[in-house]
Design an enzyme around this catalytic site. Structure first.
Site, short mmCIF file in Angstrom:
data_model
loop_
_atom_site.label_atom_id
_atom_site.label_comp_id
_atom_site.label_asym_id
_atom_site.label_seq_id
_atom_site.Cartn_x
_atom_site.Cartn_y
_atom_site.Cartn_z
N LYS A 211 0.94 -1.31 0.03
CA LYS A 211 0.14 -0.05 0.10
C LYS A 211 0.71 1.27 -0.06
CE LYS A 211 -3.44 2.22 2.71
NZ LYS A 211 -4.50 2.15 3.89
N GLU A 217 10.47 -4.80 4.51
CA GLU A 217 10.74 -6.44 4.05
C GLU A 217 10.14 -6.51 2.56
OE1 GLU A 217 9.03 -5.11 6.80
OE2 GLU A 217 9.09 -6.55 8.24
N GLY A 271 -4.84 -2.01 5.01
CA GLY A 271 -4.07 -3.03 4.58
C GLY A 271 -4.56 -4.51 4.98
N ARG A 272 -5.30 -4.67 6.28
CA ARG A 272 -5.79 -5.88 6.52
C ARG A 272 -7.11 -6.12 6.07
NH1 ARG A 272 -4.66 -2.45 10.45
NH2 ARG A 272 -6.26 -1.56 12.02
N GLU A 357 -4.58 -6.45 15.35
CA GLU A 357 -4.08 -5.05 14.84
C GLU A 357 -5.04 -4.10 14.91
OE1 GLU A 357 -0.56 -4.79 11.62
OE2 GLU A 357 -2.15 -3.99 10.50
N HIS A 388 -5.99 -32.88 18.33
CA HIS A 388 -4.82 -33.70 18.77
C HIS A 388 -3.66 -32.83 19.04
CE1 HIS A 388 -6.75 -37.50 17.34
NE2 HIS A 388 -7.16 -36.76 16.38
N LYS A 516 9.46 -0.81 14.08
CA LYS A 516 10.05 -0.55 12.83
C LYS A 516 11.10 0.29 12.78
CE LYS A 516 6.01 -1.08 10.04
NZ LYS A 516 4.67 -0.29 9.03
O1 F6P Z 1 2.29 -4.21 10.00
C1 F6P Z 1 1.70 -2.97 9.76
C2 F6P Z 1 1.53 -2.69 8.32
O2 F6P Z 1 1.17 -1.42 8.03
C3 F6P Z 1 -0.10 -3.46 8.04
O3 F6P Z 1 -1.21 -2.95 8.50
C4 F6P Z 1 -0.10 -3.61 6.63
O4 F6P Z 1 -0.84 -4.69 6.15
C5 F6P Z 1 1.63 -3.99 6.42
O5 F6P Z 1 2.20 -3.30 7.20
C6 F6P Z 1 2.13 -3.80 5.01
O6 F6P Z 1 2.03 -2.55 4.49
P1 F6P Z 1 2.07 -2.24 3.08
O7 F6P Z 1 1.11 -2.98 2.02
O8 F6P Z 1 2.02 -0.57 3.02
O9 F6P Z 1 3.64 -2.66 2.56
#
Ligand code: F6P
Length: 545
Positions: A211, A217, A271-272, A357, A388, A516
């Protein structure tokens, strides 16, 4: 229409106090006693909608308790809040945004005006762009740089840009086409290597989903994959193999992705809650546009149910209220989610992000610290595997763990022998959790077994099941793209209802920022670029790396 959510802690509502009193009164009564006392219990604790059955009768709640919870929802002005969210009010106040993932699956297509602009035509145009692109890749019309068809897709993203699409692609395995769709999320180099194993760059499409296009990452993985790709292909090949999904078109262009290969998303999609948007591109690639549309339609149907159904028959509302009942009036810390299908094995992980979150907050909408509990800890795995593993603790442990059991009447491949066994476990567990096994029953069983008397006495306490463990049963006809869409949307709305009543902001996630920030400083230190003062534990750990 109210423009923002109200600001009142739930403890100020009359129903809150009444629920506290009511809990004390009915706590000694077991679920089975509730059944005995009320012949018509299922009238108010059994919900049916479309191909969903939601049985909430196996809870430590009586009719009065249900009614008080409904009063709580009314006092929190839930009806107005639903209207505010769906109509695009900026209810995500701390980020100054509307919350409109529901607009992406809007079934009635009527205009939705946000800041003077109808957003529906742009949503439709983006969906058309997604469908046309996916059709080209699936049919083989879209070629890699050497003229070969795409056979593999790698989704590069994390959090909401990974969990939703990966969970849905796995859940819809039965509906999948020939494309091999993989997901890379973790920044760990080993994970990265494993995902790239066996991939032919000539036939692989990389979908970078972020987003913000700012996430460490995702960008590290995207950059490393780009370098790996360019070791084998010319720079001009990027256009055939790298696609982006983002709100940050400038940054995707800077990465070298042409605007025609960039699929936009809007800041009013969290995002979620974003799998319904361009973030769902990998889903659409995996199952094709028709199934993707059915996923959206299923969610859209649940949206209408949530908006239009009186609260006493409204599935997300009832589930949210029951969860509040245990969280705030019984002191339950966690909730288990147990889907009785391997296809949904990652639903708990997906909902961990969506729920924790969103509602893991300790400051109210008034900016003040809260003196009551909010978001539950979510965990679980697919049944019967969970039986189990962790079921021992739910049955005989010391903790109260309300659980959602999610099952499907029909299997997808038609193996009735296995399906009957699966469903017998599904049904048996909720009955066993409620009924338990009394000392008398244990003794009777021992008697019949002929075991030595002394041994019987010794073993009896270990064989007793207290019972009275609460569960919700969500029984759906069949796992289809549409029913999956409805199921996910059901939990999304549950989150919203709970956040509203807890007087928190569910749609921000400031809690993930601190880690972060510190990680970027520590990276400088690990790379020997800088050094900072730390506590003794952190310093010693750093010295060992
Ligand atoms: O972990 C925090 C967060 O902002 C989430 O809400 C989001 O889904 C994720 O990082 C990834 O963010 P982006 O889509 O901006 O890379």
């Amino acid at each position: 229409m109210q423009k923002t959510l109200p600001n009142k802690p739930p403890s100020k509502f009359k129903a809150w106090k009444a629920l506290q009193d009511h809990q004390k009164k009915i706590a000694p009564r077991s679920i089975q006693e509730h059944f005995k006392k009320d012949d018509n219990r299922l009238d108010y604790s059994w919900l049916e909608w479309e191909d969903f059955i939601v049985d909430v009768s196996k809870n430590r709640l009586d009719r009065k308790g249900f009614n008080l919870l409904l009063e709580l929802a009314n006092e929190a002005k839930l009806k107005d809040a639903i209207e505010a969210q769906f109509s695009g009010a900026k209810i995500n106040v701390t980020e100054d945004r509307a919350v409109l993932h529901t607009a992406l699956r809007n079934l009635d297509h009527s205009p939705l005006i946000i800041e003077g602009v109808d957003i529906i035509p742009e949503i439709k145009a983006t969906q058309e762009k997604i469908y046309s692109f996916c059709n080209k890749v699936i049919s083989g019309e879209w070629k890699g740089y050497s003229g070969k068809e795409i056979t593999h897709v790698v989704n590069i993203g994390i959090g909401g840009s990974d969990l939703g699409p990966s969970m849905v692609v796995e859940a819809l395995e039965h509906y999948k086409n020939h494309l091999d769709v993989r997901f890379i999320s973790n920044v760990e180099g080993d994970h990265h290597e494993e995902i790239l194993k066996g991939l032919n760059p000539e036939q692989t499409l990389f979908v970078i989903v972020s987003k913000t296009f700012n996430t460490q990452e995702t960008l590290s993985n995207a950059n490393s994959i780009r370098s790996w790709f360019l070791k084998q292909a010319p720079e001009t090949a990027i256009v055939n193999h790298f696609i982006a999904v983002s709100t940050n078109i400038k940054k995707t262009a800077a990465f070298g992705i042409s605007p025609k290969n960039t699929f936009p998303m809007k800041d009013w999609v969290g995002g979620r809650f974003s799998l319904w948007s361009s973030v769902g591109l990998s889903i659409c690639l995996a199952v094709g546009p028709k199934h993707f549309q059915n996923l959206l339609n299923g969610a859209g149907k649940m949206d209408l149910h949530f908006q239009k159904t009186p609260f006493e028959k409204n599935i997300p509302v009832i589930l949210a209220l029951i969860s509040i009942w245990y969280n705030n009036f019984w002191g339950a810390e966690s909730e288990a989610l147990i889907p009785y299908t391997q296809y949904l094995r990652n639903l708990p992980a997906y909902l961990q992000q969506a729920i924790m979150e969103s509602n893991g907050k300790s400051v109210g909408r008034d900016g003040k610290p809260l003196n009551y509990q909010t978001g539950s800890i979510i965990w679980g795995s697919s049944g019967t595997n969970g039986q189990h593993a962790f079921f021992q603790l739910i049955h005989q442990g010391t903790k109260l763990i309300p659980a959602d059991f999610i099952g499907f009447k029909k299997s997808l491949k038609g193996n009735s022998d296995h399906q009957n066994k699966l469903l017998s476990n599904f049904i048996a567990q909720t009955e066993a959790l409620m009924k338990g096994k009394s000392e008398d029953q244990v003794k009777a069983e021992f008697k019949a077994s002929g075991l030595d008397k002394k041994q019987q006495e010794k073993l009896t306490p270990f064989k007793v099941f207290e019972g009275n463990k609460p569960t919700n049963t969500i029984l759906i006809n069949k796992l289809t793209p549409s029913s999956l869409g409805s199921l996910i949307a059901m939990y999304e709305h549950k989150i919203f209802v709970q956040g509203l009543i807890w007087n928190i902001y569910s749609y921000d996630q400031w809690g993930v920022e601190l880690g972060k920030q510190l990680a970027s400083k520590i990276l400088d230190e690990i790379e020997g670029k800088n050094s900072y003062n730390h506590d003794p534990s952190t310093s010693k750990l750093l010295s060992k790396i």
